[in-house]
Design a protein around this motif. Structure first.
Motif, PDB file in Angstrom:
ATOM      1  N   SER A 286       0.847  -1.236   0.054  1.00  0.00           N
ATOM      2  CA  SER A 286       0.096  -0.046  -0.039  1.00  0.00           C
ATOM      3  C   SER A 286       0.838   1.262   0.148  1.00  0.00           C
ATOM      4  O   SER A 286       0.410   2.323  -0.653  1.00  0.00           O
ATOM      5  CB  SER A 286      -1.069  -0.002   1.279  1.00  0.00           C
ATOM      6  OG  SER A 286      -1.849  -1.163   1.085  1.00  0.00           O
ATOM      7  N   LEU A 287       1.965   1.110   0.571  1.00  0.00           N
ATOM      8  CA  LEU A 287       3.089   2.424   0.808  1.00  0.00           C
ATOM      9  C   LEU A 287       3.557   2.664  -0.440  1.00  0.00           C
ATOM     10  O   LEU A 287       3.746   3.719  -1.090  1.00  0.00           O
ATOM     11  CB  LEU A 287       4.027   2.115   1.648  1.00  0.00           C
ATOM     12  CG  LEU A 287       4.844   3.358   1.876  1.00  0.00           C
ATOM     13  CD1 LEU A 287       4.361   4.525   2.549  1.00  0.00           C
ATOM     14  CD2 LEU A 287       6.085   2.869   2.798  1.00  0.00           C
ATOM     15  N   THR A 288       4.003   1.410  -1.599  1.00  0.00           N
ATOM     16  CA  THR A 288       4.440   1.885  -2.729  1.00  0.00           C
ATOM     17  C   THR A 288       3.491   2.486  -3.654  1.00  0.00           C
ATOM     18  O   THR A 288       3.506   3.294  -4.455  1.00  0.00           O
ATOM     19  CB  THR A 288       4.982   0.409  -3.358  1.00  0.00           C
ATOM     20  OG1 THR A 288       6.075   0.131  -2.311  1.00  0.00           O
ATOM     21  CG2 THR A 288       5.364   0.578  -4.627  1.00  0.00           C
ATOM     22  N   LEU A 289       2.063   1.617  -3.633  1.00  0.00           N
ATOM     23  CA  LEU A 289       1.140   2.211  -4.526  1.00  0.00           C
ATOM     24  C   LEU A 289       0.539   3.893  -4.255  1.00  0.00           C
ATOM     25  O   LEU A 289       0.293   4.509  -4.787  1.00  0.00           O
ATOM     26  CB  LEU A 289      -0.327   1.379  -4.298  1.00  0.00           C
ATOM     27  CG  LEU A 289      -0.096  -0.133  -4.425  1.00  0.00           C
ATOM     28  CD1 LEU A 289      -1.463  -0.763  -4.692  1.00  0.00           C
ATOM     29  CD2 LEU A 289       0.775  -0.301  -6.033  1.00  0.00           C
ATOM     30  N   ALA A 290       0.572   4.085  -2.846  1.00  0.00           N
ATOM     31  CA  ALA A 290       0.412   5.462  -2.567  1.00  0.00           C
ATOM     32  C   ALA A 290       1.734   6.404  -3.195  1.00  0.00           C
ATOM     33  O   ALA A 290       1.266   7.480  -3.409  1.00  0.00           O
ATOM     34  CB  ALA A 290       0.526   5.722  -1.060  1.00  0.00           C
ATOM     35  N   ALA A 291       2.927   5.895  -3.052  1.00  0.00           N
ATOM     36  CA  ALA A 291       3.972   6.763  -3.510  1.00  0.00           C
ATOM     37  C   ALA A 291       3.794   6.827  -5.008  1.00  0.00           C
ATOM     38  O   ALA A 291       4.016   7.822  -5.622  1.00  0.00           O
ATOM     39  CB  ALA A 291       5.208   6.026  -3.226  1.00  0.00           C
ATOM     40  N   PHE A 292       3.271   5.640  -5.731  1.00  0.00           N
ATOM     41  CA  PHE A 292       3.122   5.939  -7.108  1.00  0.00           C
ATOM     42  C   PHE A 292       1.931   6.831  -7.354  1.00  0.00           C
ATOM     43  O   PHE A 292       1.946   7.636  -8.214  1.00  0.00           O
ATOM     44  CB  PHE A 292       2.708   4.686  -7.682  1.00  0.00           C
ATOM     45  CG  PHE A 292       3.823   3.775  -8.001  1.00  0.00           C
ATOM     46  CD1 PHE A 292       4.858   3.636  -7.774  1.00  0.00           C
ATOM     47  CD2 PHE A 292       3.659   2.842  -9.275  1.00  0.00           C
ATOM     48  CE1 PHE A 292       5.964   3.076  -7.969  1.00  0.00           C
ATOM     49  CE2 PHE A 292       4.677   2.105  -9.976  1.00  0.00           C
ATOM     50  CZ  PHE A 292       5.698   2.238  -9.060  1.00  0.00           C
TER      51      PHE A 292
END
Length: 847
Positions: A286-292
């Motif tokens: 979820s952190l990676t998707l939020a960064a994207f």
């Protein structure tokens, strides 16, 4: 002259401002006495006599050869230049995308190993911190040191901020608003006048008045909690893309991104089930998707927030550390596009679950693709299809505007890999084989660009392997801890969760990755990633079932994190043996306005926002009884409706409720939003003062009434604090509210009046320990205790009229919203700075 020893420390801040934070009063010497006389025109005669200086210690017979007078000291740092150039943050002439983290006591070298390139301090950096950051290769973002009043008409007397060259940006704070605009303007004026380094930006975060605030800062921080909340990533991306309309045109945007669940939610989880004493980690994917989403939203840097150390040995700290390292590896590849690129266009994909956006920098395109489904901000869906993944499902992406000679490569841990591409109507179709949760595609026709990206990927290949191995191990540890604590119905379908086959396959893939690591690191990395994806998909399936059982992602604080899934199921089971007690809230039937106003309900509206609002009792289609409360916001000029609102135009709050400590509360209401609410992504926003906005429910349009329920508990350390529930109409439209209720849940059978002694916690819920000692399980919430007196509803004195009080009050500064309807369109989004200039040997391509 006397009391020199006491007066000298008062001058230390000014000395450090002038000569850097290295100054010390140890072994200070008086070398001269200066008499300053401010004289006007004409002749003056000055006489001195009988000068006596007391409080001095005689100088030793020898002098330290390493001590130099302050005026002769030169900056000892050899830091590259850094600052804003045409709206782009650069370091040593290269576009720079800050990946900063709040400092909570970790060694800076540890933060550098996790992939951060900057650290954010709450106070001005010390000399030791500046040196440590320089040694670790980190930059510092911190508040400026205190600056006294300065006179710009005498530039020779203006103190300079020397020896602060390792500071990337000056942080002027968060929660800025128009109320403090004069103080902000003065502080910004002093810092700019004293800063010898040109272009060093002033950054700050505003809750309201973005246009005014952004006139006095250089980079605006968009601050909002998204992970572990009901705010979908697609809505957060839209919210970010709205921010430039609200600020001074051309203001670069930064954003914050939490590495742990909101503290209020963690406190609720600790009080309910004894988990969260060390915080609650966010889902790594979820952190990676939020960064994207943030990069696609046009931000020029991410300030990661952290409430606890990242270098701990507990599972929560290790999970957070693995999450930020994985995310920073992706952001490092995206840096040229995130720092200086411009948003080109969205791209169509062959999957309804996947969205893609195209970033362009110096004619090289980077395509960001990620799986965006409901709830990805809490637990991400790792892949599409059955629990046991079969053959890889390809993903096709249609990228518009690609020149004929450009080629497409997938960005992988081992380097760039050519992928299939085909020119079709509307652009170029590229295909990713085996797409899981996220991916990157480079499209370029220049060898220098592809070589630059390829070189960076090969430099980080070993780190990628270690990160993938660690992420897979933690995912398997999480899943193994979870599966044995779940009730049978947690695995229900359709289709049922194939838990054992999923985790068996994940463990087998992790073993295969270990065998591949020595001979084929790139293949091993992909194998570890697949193992982590399967373990993560297992948690996603369990979480989906839990949310279906609760009816909402935020009804229970235990559903906001994958770390509390077992407790969420036990809590749901414990509630089946409860019954609601007497009503704690008056006026919730919404039959007449007079009892609401007299009972302490409050109605607030924004004044002078170009929006007309109304709060009224409607007799049309109430949920029950004869009436319901209707909140309406409409543009004052229908010919020029506002497109984005800065704050909710109208909201209501319940009277303060004296909820008993240690009690489980059920907050419920009937709500109905007939049509989509425009100008905001939040719809009808409902939250309580215990869970805060992070556990708020966002209500969108529906065909009929729906029941909203929030379960909360009053921690022991919050005893005596009143409970207030807020219903905010965040944009233009209407919402209806009925049957608002706040009750405690007591021991008893469902549907039966709560008899006997009330429920209470068996121990203090305000503390937490990793071993859960001293905390009840959800089933312990029903332990009988001595009867306690029912709390009285806090009511103000009776109003003389039925008019709502405080109708022009301002929105409480809990979280930022939209802005001024007259805000200008966004300014230039970059794209003119070439991030690959050095890779090309100093020459830029012709446009």
């Amino acid at each position: 002259m006397n009391d020199i020893a006491a007066g000298l420390p008062r001058q230390l801040p000014a000395l450090r401002l002038e000569h850097g934070p290295h100054g010390s009063l140890a072994a200070a010497e008086v070398t001269a006495l200066v008499i300053e006389f401010a004289a006007g025109p004409g002749r003056h005669e000055i006489a001195t006599d009988d000068l006596v200086v007391t409080g001095l210690v005689p100088i030793a017979s020898h002098r330290d050869s390493l001590v130099r007078p302050a005026a002769a000291a030169e900056p000892l740092e050899n830091d590259p230049p850094a600052g804003l150039t045409r709206g782009i943050l650069e370091v040593d002439g290269v576009p720079f995308f800050p990946r900063a983290i709040d400092w909570t006591g970790e060694p800076f070298s540890v933060l550098a190993e996790l992939g951060f390139n900057a650290v954010r301090l709450p106070v001005p950096a010390s000399a030791e911190q500046l040196a440590e950051a320089r040694a670790a290769g980190l930059w510092i973002i911190c508040p400026p040191p205190p600056i006294p009043e300065i006179d710009l008409t005498q530039p020779e007397k203006v103190p300079l901020l020397r020896n602060w060259n390792r500071v990337l940006a000056w942080d002027l704070g968060s929660g800025l608003s128009e109320d403090g605009i004069e103080q902000l303007a003065e502080e910004g004026r002093r810092v700019r006048a004293c800063d010898p380094r040109p272009g060093r930006p002033l950054v700050g975060s505003a809750d309201s008045g973005l246009r005014s605030v952004s006139r006095h800062i250089d980079m605006l921080v968009a601050r909002r909690t998204v992970l572990g909340t009901s705010l979908e990533l697609v809505d957060w991306l839209e919210w970010l893309r709205q921010r430039p309309r609200l600020a001074r045109p051309g203001t670069p945007l930064l954003t914050t991104l939490a590495t742990d669940i909101d503290p209020a939610a963690a406190t609720q989880a600790a009080a309910l089930a004894g988990v969260g004493g060390n915080g609650l980690a966010i889902d790594p994917e979820s952190l990676t998707l939020a960064a994207f989403s943030a990069v696609a939203g046009g931000v020029r840097g991410i300030l990661f927030t952290s409430s606890r150390r990242l270098d701990g040995d507990d599972l929560e700290a290790r999970t957070r550390a693995a999450a930020v390292r994985q995310t920073n590896l992706r952001l490092a590849v995206l840096e040229p596009w995130g720092a200086a690129g411009r948003f080109a266009s969205p791209a169509k994909t062959s999957s309804r679950e996947v969205q893609a956006f195209v970033m362009e920098a110096a004619r090289a395109r980077m395509v960001l693709a990620w799986r965006s489904v409901q709830g990805s901000q809490i637990v991400a869906r790792r892949y599409e299809g059955p629990d046991i993944p079969g053959e890889d499902i390809p993903l096709s992406i249609l990228v518009p505007g690609v020149p004929e000679a450009h080629r497409a490569w997938e960005v992988t841990a081992g380097g760039l890999r050519p992928i299939r591409q085909q020119r079709v109507t509307g652009g170029v179709s590229v295909t990713l084989d085996g797409f899981a949760t996220h991916g990157l595609i480079l499209i370029s026709g220049e060898q220098a660009v592809t070589a630059h990206v390829q070189s960076r990927l090969r430099e980080t290949a070993a780190v990628e392997l270690a990160s993938a191995r660690n992420t897979a191990a933690l995912a398997l540890e999480h899943a193994a801890n979870l599966i044995g604590r779940l009730p049978p119905h947690a695995f229900s379908g359709p289709p049922p969760v194939e838990a054992v086959p999923m985790l068996s396959l994940a463990r087998r893939l992790a073993s295969e990755g270990e065998a591949q690591a020595t001979g084929n690191p790139a293949t091993a990395t992909r194998t570890f990633e697949k193992a982590a994806a399967i373990a993560g998909q297992f948690e996603r399936r369990i979480w989906e079932n839990a949310v279906k059982a609760e009816g909402s992602m935020v009804a229970s604080p235990l559903c906001c994190s994958d770390a509390t899934l077992a407790e969420a199921w036990r809590f749901a089971a414990a509630r089946t043996a409860t019954a609601p007690s007497d009503e704690l809230l008056g006026g919730g039937d919404m039959e007449r306005l007079e009892p609401l106003a007299q009972g302490g309900w409050r109605h607030f509206a924004r004044a002078g926002s170009g929006i007309e609002t109304a709060v009224e009792v409607s007799r049309s289609r109430p949920a029950s009884g004869r009436g319901c409360l209707r909140l309406v916001a409409r543009p004052a000029d229908p010919e020029e409706p506002a497109t984005v609102l800065e704050t909710p135009p109208v909201w209501i709050t319940t009277p303060p409720i004296a909820a008993p400590a240690g009690k489980l509360l059920e907050i419920s209401a009937r709500v109905w939003v007939p049509q989509p609410i425009t100008g905001s992504v939040d719809g009808l926003f409902v939250f309580d003062s215990l869970g805060g906005p992070a556990l708020g429910e966002r209500v969108g349009p529906s065909g009929d009434w729906r029941r909203l329920v929030l379960y909360r508990i009053v921690p022991a350390d919050s005893a005596g604090e009143p409970l207030v529930v807020t219903f905010a109409l965040s944009g233009i439209g209407e919402a209806r509210i009925d049957d608002v209720s706040v009750k405690t849940l007591e021991r008893g059978l469902p549907g039966q009046a709560a008899g006997g002694p009330p429920a209470s916690l068996v121990s203090n819920p305000g503390r937490s320990r990793p071993d859960r000692g001293g905390f009840p399980s959800p089933s312990d919430l029903l332990t009988p205790r001595r009867p306690a007196p029912q709390p009285a509803i806090s009511r103000p004195e009776s109003a003389e009229t039925a008019a709502w009080p405080g109708a022009s009050r301002g929105w409480p500064k809990l979280f930022p919203f939209g802005t001024d309807p007259d805000a200008p369109p966004p300014g230039p989004g970059g794209g003119t700075i070439d991030p690959f200039k050095r890779a090309r040997g100093g020459s830029s391509p012709a446009p």
